[in-house]
Write a protein that holds these residues in place. Sequence first.
Motif, PDB file in Angstrom:
ATOM      1  N   GLU A   1     -37.871   1.753   6.514  1.00  0.00           N
ATOM      2  CA  GLU A   1     -38.095   1.635   5.006  1.00  0.00           C
ATOM      3  C   GLU A   1     -37.089   1.059   4.144  1.00  0.00           C
ATOM      4  O   GLU A   1     -37.087  -0.398   3.353  1.00  0.00           O
ATOM      5  N   VAL A   2     -36.085   0.974   4.820  1.00  0.00           N
ATOM      6  CA  VAL A   2     -34.604  -0.889   4.911  1.00  0.00           C
ATOM      7  C   VAL A   2     -35.460  -2.143   4.949  1.00  0.00           C
ATOM      8  O   VAL A   2     -35.863  -2.861   3.752  1.00  0.00           O
ATOM      9  N   TYR A   3     -35.883  -1.938   5.776  1.00  0.00           N
ATOM     10  CA  TYR A   3     -36.395  -3.053   6.623  1.00  0.00           C
ATOM     11  C   TYR A   3     -37.629  -3.717   5.495  1.00  0.00           C
ATOM     12  O   TYR A   3     -37.823  -5.110   5.137  1.00  0.00           O
ATOM     13  N   ASP A   4     -38.611  -3.004   5.382  1.00  0.00           N
ATOM     14  CA  ASP A   4     -39.705  -2.652   4.277  1.00  0.00           C
ATOM     15  C   ASP A   4     -38.937  -3.502   2.781  1.00  0.00           C
ATOM     16  O   ASP A   4     -39.809  -4.229   2.295  1.00  0.00           O
ATOM     17  N   HIS A   5     -37.836  -3.026   2.582  1.00  0.00           N
ATOM     18  CA  HIS A   5     -37.465  -3.465   1.525  1.00  0.00           C
ATOM     19  C   HIS A   5     -37.088  -4.976   1.305  1.00  0.00           C
ATOM     20  O   HIS A   5     -36.760  -5.748  -0.202  1.00  0.00           O
ATOM     21  N   ILE A   6     -36.358  -5.025   2.163  1.00  0.00           N
ATOM     22  CA  ILE A   6     -35.734  -6.700   2.302  1.00  0.00           C
ATOM     23  C   ILE A   6     -36.497  -7.793   2.717  1.00  0.00           C
ATOM     24  O   ILE A   6     -36.569  -8.345   1.831  1.00  0.00           O
ATOM     25  N   ALA A   7     -38.170  -6.827   3.086  1.00  0.00           N
ATOM     26  CA  ALA A   7     -39.065  -8.717   3.163  1.00  0.00           C
ATOM     27  C   ALA A   7     -39.408  -8.482   1.647  1.00  0.00           C
ATOM     28  O   ALA A   7     -40.252  -9.669   1.347  1.00  0.00           O
ATOM     29  N   GLU A   8     -39.645  -6.937   1.052  1.00  0.00           N
ATOM     30  CA  GLU A   8     -40.515  -7.268  -0.265  1.00  0.00           C
ATOM     31  C   GLU A   8     -39.434  -8.115  -1.114  1.00  0.00           C
ATOM     32  O   GLU A   8     -39.963  -8.736  -2.108  1.00  0.00           O
ATOM     33  N   LYS A   9     -38.227  -7.477  -1.009  1.00  0.00           N
ATOM     34  CA  LYS A   9     -37.600  -8.274  -2.578  1.00  0.00           C
ATOM     35  C   LYS A   9     -36.635 -10.258  -1.303  1.00  0.00           C
ATOM     36  O   LYS A   9     -36.517 -10.811  -2.725  1.00  0.00           O
TER      37      LYS A   9
ATOM     38  N   GLY B   1     -46.017  -8.251   9.780  1.00  0.00           N
ATOM     39  CA  GLY B   1     -47.187  -9.307  10.366  1.00  0.00           C
ATOM     40  C   GLY B   1     -46.873 -10.680  10.082  1.00  0.00           C
ATOM     41  O   GLY B   1     -47.140 -11.764   9.746  1.00  0.00           O
ATOM     42  N   HIS B   2     -45.899 -10.152   8.711  1.00  0.00           N
ATOM     43  CA  HIS B   2     -45.311 -11.143   8.231  1.00  0.00           C
ATOM     44  C   HIS B   2     -43.607 -11.447   7.984  1.00  0.00           C
ATOM     45  O   HIS B   2     -42.847 -10.505   8.076  1.00  0.00           O
ATOM     46  N   THR B   3     -43.315 -12.666   8.331  1.00  0.00           N
ATOM     47  CA  THR B   3     -42.175 -13.071   8.654  1.00  0.00           C
ATOM     48  C   THR B   3     -40.786 -13.071   7.930  1.00  0.00           C
ATOM     49  O   THR B   3     -40.964 -13.726   7.195  1.00  0.00           O
ATOM     50  N   VAL B   4     -39.768 -12.527   7.511  1.00  0.00           N
ATOM     51  CA  VAL B   4     -38.963 -13.291   7.097  1.00  0.00           C
ATOM     52  C   VAL B   4     -37.599 -13.545   7.304  1.00  0.00           C
ATOM     53  O   VAL B   4     -36.905 -12.649   8.910  1.00  0.00           O
ATOM     54  N   SER B   5     -37.069 -14.841   6.660  1.00  0.00           N
ATOM     55  CA  SER B   5     -36.003 -15.649   7.511  1.00  0.00           C
ATOM     56  C   SER B   5     -34.909 -14.948   6.711  1.00  0.00           C
ATOM     57  O   SER B   5     -34.881 -15.864   5.880  1.00  0.00           O
ATOM     58  N   ILE B   6     -33.385 -14.478   7.030  1.00  0.00           N
ATOM     59  CA  ILE B   6     -32.509 -14.755   6.198  1.00  0.00           C
ATOM     60  C   ILE B   6     -31.511 -15.083   7.507  1.00  0.00           C
ATOM     61  O   ILE B   6     -30.824 -15.051   8.655  1.00  0.00           O
TER      62      ILE B   6
END
Length: 215
Positions: free
Chosen positions: A205-213, A80-85
Amino acid sequence: MGLFADLRDSISAVTAKLFAGESEDPKRIGIYGPPNAGKTTLANRIARDWTGDAVGPESHIPHETRRARRKENVEIERDGHTVSIDIVDTPGVTTKVDYEEFLDHDMEKEEAVRRSREATEGVAEAMHWLREDVDGVIYVLDSTTDPFTQVNTMLIGIIESRDLPVLILANKTDLEDSNVQRIRNAFPQHETIELSALEGDNMDEVYDHIAEKFG
């Protein structure tokens, strides 16, 4: 009173966006690593998954990416959280670009020399981005090769000296010679995530870590 009410509502909406972080510019995330580690394959995988478009052509020829390529406003949604890169796909960094590498791929000498010159300029451009213009790094390594090289050690050192958030990815786990533990042993100070960018394995899992980092 209607005008003041509209103004109040507009200010409230802008304030809400500011506190929600929606007004922040996307973070520039550089995809780094040695030649042929799968950087462009990963960049294209991320871009296609979230925008439907590719970043650039993929190739088995070394130094095919000779200029940094940028894909802007890639929005990754996790829980539910959006990370913009902004994804910055950089040329593979190496200490030497030899035109003879290109001759092995049936190129004429003139074309090989031109490509090696462009690749050398691309390495310099990648280093400039790393020292000046990225907010975080996804570092891609080929898990079938020895990660403990001068270039990898140097780049990880620069990333650490700039205090940039970094995510190390052990790519090409679909290949028989893959050895993710070698990468974990080479850089134990950073978490290593395994994946196959080509096959799309473990991308959640990669996307989870991208969002976290980088969120």
